[in-house]
Design a protein around this motif. Sequence first.
Motif, PDB file in Angstrom:
ATOM      1  N   PRO A  94       0.810  -1.223   0.000  1.00  0.00           N
ATOM      2  CA  PRO A  94       0.000   0.000   0.000  1.00  0.00           C
ATOM      3  C   PRO A  94       0.840   1.269   0.000  1.00  0.00           C
ATOM      4  O   PRO A  94       0.388   2.310  -0.512  1.00  0.00           O
ATOM      5  CB  PRO A  94      -0.819  -0.133   1.295  1.00  0.00           C
ATOM      6  N   TRP A  95       2.050   1.198   0.566  1.00  0.00           N
ATOM      7  CA  TRP A  95       2.950   2.358   0.537  1.00  0.00           C
ATOM      8  C   TRP A  95       3.284   2.716  -0.915  1.00  0.00           C
ATOM      9  O   TRP A  95       3.184   3.883  -1.310  1.00  0.00           O
ATOM     10  CB  TRP A  95       4.225   2.031   1.318  1.00  0.00           C
ATOM     11  N   GLU A  96       3.671   1.716  -1.696  1.00  0.00           N
ATOM     12  CA  GLU A  96       3.991   2.004  -3.094  1.00  0.00           C
ATOM     13  C   GLU A  96       2.750   2.407  -3.879  1.00  0.00           C
ATOM     14  O   GLU A  96       2.801   3.330  -4.699  1.00  0.00           O
ATOM     15  CB  GLU A  96       4.659   0.813  -3.778  1.00  0.00           C
ATOM     16  N   MET A  97       1.635   1.734  -3.631  1.00  0.00           N
ATOM     17  CA  MET A  97       0.418   2.064  -4.360  1.00  0.00           C
ATOM     18  C   MET A  97       0.009   3.509  -4.117  1.00  0.00           C
ATOM     19  O   MET A  97      -0.550   4.170  -5.009  1.00  0.00           O
ATOM     20  CB  MET A  97      -0.709   1.106  -3.956  1.00  0.00           C
ATOM     21  N   ALA A  98       0.295   4.033  -2.937  1.00  0.00           N
ATOM     22  CA  ALA A  98      -0.035   5.426  -2.633  1.00  0.00           C
ATOM     23  C   ALA A  98       0.687   6.397  -3.553  1.00  0.00           C
ATOM     24  O   ALA A  98       0.247   7.542  -3.717  1.00  0.00           O
ATOM     25  CB  ALA A  98       0.312   5.738  -1.178  1.00  0.00           C
ATOM     26  N   LEU A  99       1.794   5.962  -4.187  1.00  0.00           N
ATOM     27  CA  LEU A  99       2.574   6.815  -5.067  1.00  0.00           C
ATOM     28  C   LEU A  99       2.278   6.551  -6.544  1.00  0.00           C
ATOM     29  O   LEU A  99       2.880   7.181  -7.418  1.00  0.00           O
ATOM     30  CB  LEU A  99       4.070   6.602  -4.803  1.00  0.00           C
ATOM     31  N   CYS A 100       1.368   5.637  -6.812  1.00  0.00           N
ATOM     32  CA  CYS A 100       1.031   5.295  -8.194  1.00  0.00           C
ATOM     33  C   CYS A 100      -0.110   6.167  -8.708  1.00  0.00           C
ATOM     34  O   CYS A 100      -0.695   6.974  -7.962  1.00  0.00           O
ATOM     35  CB  CYS A 100       0.649   3.813  -8.285  1.00  0.00           C
ATOM     36  N   ASP A 101      -0.440   5.997  -9.965  1.00  0.00           N
ATOM     37  CA  ASP A 101      -1.500   6.762 -10.617  1.00  0.00           C
ATOM     38  C   ASP A 101      -2.821   6.597  -9.846  1.00  0.00           C
ATOM     39  O   ASP A 101      -3.181   5.487  -9.441  1.00  0.00           O
ATOM     40  CB  ASP A 101      -1.673   6.260 -12.054  1.00  0.00           C
ATOM     41  N   ARG A 102      -3.519   7.693  -9.654  1.00  0.00           N
ATOM     42  CA  ARG A 102      -4.768   7.646  -8.880  1.00  0.00           C
ATOM     43  C   ARG A 102      -5.815   6.738  -9.527  1.00  0.00           C
ATOM     44  O   ARG A 102      -6.685   6.213  -8.853  1.00  0.00           O
ATOM     45  CB  ARG A 102      -5.347   9.063  -8.696  1.00  0.00           C
ATOM     46  N   ARG A 103      -5.709   6.518 -10.831  1.00  0.00           N
ATOM     47  CA  ARG A 103      -6.678   5.643 -11.483  1.00  0.00           C
ATOM     48  C   ARG A 103      -6.550   4.207 -10.991  1.00  0.00           C
ATOM     49  O   ARG A 103      -7.556   3.532 -10.746  1.00  0.00           O
ATOM     50  CB  ARG A 103      -6.486   5.698 -13.009  1.00  0.00           C
ATOM     51  N   VAL A 104      -5.319   3.741 -10.808  1.00  0.00           N
ATOM     52  CA  VAL A 104      -5.160   2.364 -10.338  1.00  0.00           C
ATOM     53  C   VAL A 104      -5.466   2.255  -8.852  1.00  0.00           C
ATOM     54  O   VAL A 104      -5.988   1.240  -8.380  1.00  0.00           O
ATOM     55  CB  VAL A 104      -3.764   1.815 -10.690  1.00  0.00           C
ATOM     56  N   GLN A 105      -5.198   3.312  -8.089  1.00  0.00           N
ATOM     57  CA  GLN A 105      -5.600   3.302  -6.676  1.00  0.00           C
ATOM     58  C   GLN A 105      -7.113   3.117  -6.555  1.00  0.00           C
ATOM     59  O   GLN A 105      -7.598   2.349  -5.709  1.00  0.00           O
ATOM     60  CB  GLN A 105      -5.172   4.598  -5.987  1.00  0.00           C
ATOM     61  N   GLU A 106      -7.843   3.813  -7.408  1.00  0.00           N
ATOM     62  CA  GLU A 106      -9.302   3.711  -7.376  1.00  0.00           C
ATOM     63  C   GLU A 106      -9.764   2.334  -7.841  1.00  0.00           C
ATOM     64  O   GLU A 106     -10.728   1.774  -7.286  1.00  0.00           O
ATOM     65  CB  GLU A 106      -9.915   4.811  -8.252  1.00  0.00           C
ATOM     66  N   GLU A 107      -9.089   1.777  -8.834  1.00  0.00           N
ATOM     67  CA  GLU A 107      -9.439   0.431  -9.297  1.00  0.00           C
ATOM     68  C   GLU A 107      -9.300  -0.593  -8.170  1.00  0.00           C
ATOM     69  O   GLU A 107     -10.123  -1.505  -8.028  1.00  0.00           O
ATOM     70  CB  GLU A 107      -8.532   0.025 -10.470  1.00  0.00           C
ATOM     71  N   ILE A 108      -8.251  -0.448  -7.383  1.00  0.00           N
ATOM     72  CA  ILE A 108      -7.961  -1.437  -6.347  1.00  0.00           C
ATOM     73  C   ILE A 108      -8.774  -1.191  -5.087  1.00  0.00           C
ATOM     74  O   ILE A 108      -9.368  -2.123  -4.521  1.00  0.00           O
ATOM     75  CB  ILE A 108      -6.457  -1.434  -6.033  1.00  0.00           C
ATOM     76  N   TRP A 109      -8.807   0.052  -4.625  1.00  0.00           N
ATOM     77  CA  TRP A 109      -9.402   0.348  -3.316  1.00  0.00           C
ATOM     78  C   TRP A 109     -10.736   1.074  -3.374  1.00  0.00           C
ATOM     79  O   TRP A 109     -11.377   1.255  -2.332  1.00  0.00           O
ATOM     80  CB  TRP A 109      -8.435   1.210  -2.514  1.00  0.00           C
ATOM     81  N   GLY A 110     -11.165   1.470  -4.572  1.00  0.00           N
ATOM     82  CA  GLY A 110     -12.395   2.265  -4.638  1.00  0.00           C
ATOM     83  C   GLY A 110     -13.600   1.551  -4.077  1.00  0.00           C
ATOM     84  O   GLY A 110     -14.405   2.148  -3.342  1.00  0.00           O
TER      85      GLY A 110
END
Length: 394
Positions: free
Chosen positions: A86-102
């Motif tokens: 999750p630390w790395e995901m926090a620095l990734c594109d917001r689109r993929v953050q939303e795909e995973i955690w939305g």
Amino acid sequence: MTHPALAAVEERSEEIAALGPENERLGRLADEAAKVLRETGAIKMLQPADYGGAEAHPREFAETVMRLASLDGSTGWVAGIVGVHPWEMALCDRRVQEEIWGADNDTWIASPYAPMGVLKPVDGGYVFNGRWQFSSGTDHCDWIFLGGFLGDADGDVVQPPRNYHVILPRADYEIVEDTWDVVGLRGTGSKDIVVKDAFIPEYRAVPFSRMTDGSALRESGRTNPTYGVPFTTIFPLGITSAVIGIAEGALAAHLAYQRTRVQITGTRVKDDPYVLFAISAAAEEIKASRIAMLDNVSRFYDKAAAGEPVTLADRAASRRTQVAAAWRAVRAMDEVVARSGGNGLRMDNPIQRFWRDGHMGLAHAIHVPGSVFHASALTDLDVEPPPGPMLSMI
């Protein structure tokens, strides 16, 4: 003040420890063990607050991983690895953050990062292929980070190699059963992963250089100093903290066993000055490893909070500290295990499982000292190490 996740681990410590043999028998975390781990909040400690995470200080994360691993090595290992993602995901594109955690911010992400795949450019992204080993905790994850090299139109690796972290949903990769038959950390379920012709949109292929040069942090808009700690400090933190916790677990199991043990000579262990000396010496070595790891990550957090730059020499020294801490802890564990007697190594005694788990953890590529110590010594001499394997995780 104790972090809520660590407090939750303490409250359920007996339950976590009791599930250790079942994890090992299954060759992965039992569903109940994963459920307990999920409910402690340990995996979400480094997750951003806008997706239900704690944005905890990485020191608190390390302390929690150590405690989990002292109860069951496999549970601590999965927490240390899956909990970093999750630390790395926090620095990734917001689109993929939303795909995973939305839809569900309790979704877990697996890895490994070893560049065993190739990205072939196509319109709008890439086609990805490869096979990876050692995907810890993967049965309980719905997304994955996989390492790969950028390829050309023919699928050949571009030279010089360019390393990427590639993000895929569970539907795009296969977990290969019966690929995790090892001596230790059996309960981690670190199975092989296969990807065949998966389409990867551009925003889900992250150049690793963006994690190391600070551009991912700058573009993310994240301001918590936790996200300013270098990747090459934060990723090893979870792994080495698990190894140190395993050594702590071995020491605790040894002490519990030795309190009433009488040696074959008729001497009670508590009356044997040689064993007592060895126990104390090992305890201090394990504690030194703990302190070194916690101090190391705290210094980088403080640098991030103060906006101070982090040099290559800083990162190399950090890796040196991390590798040395792991080796110190395992050597100390060996000293107490060697004094546990034959009955201490029976399969119904947890000492032997901690011992096996610790050595398996030490075998992880992140703990290989040669290139790390070489690179660190060069930077101490104001010589920049050559590119390639020596700098791959510094």
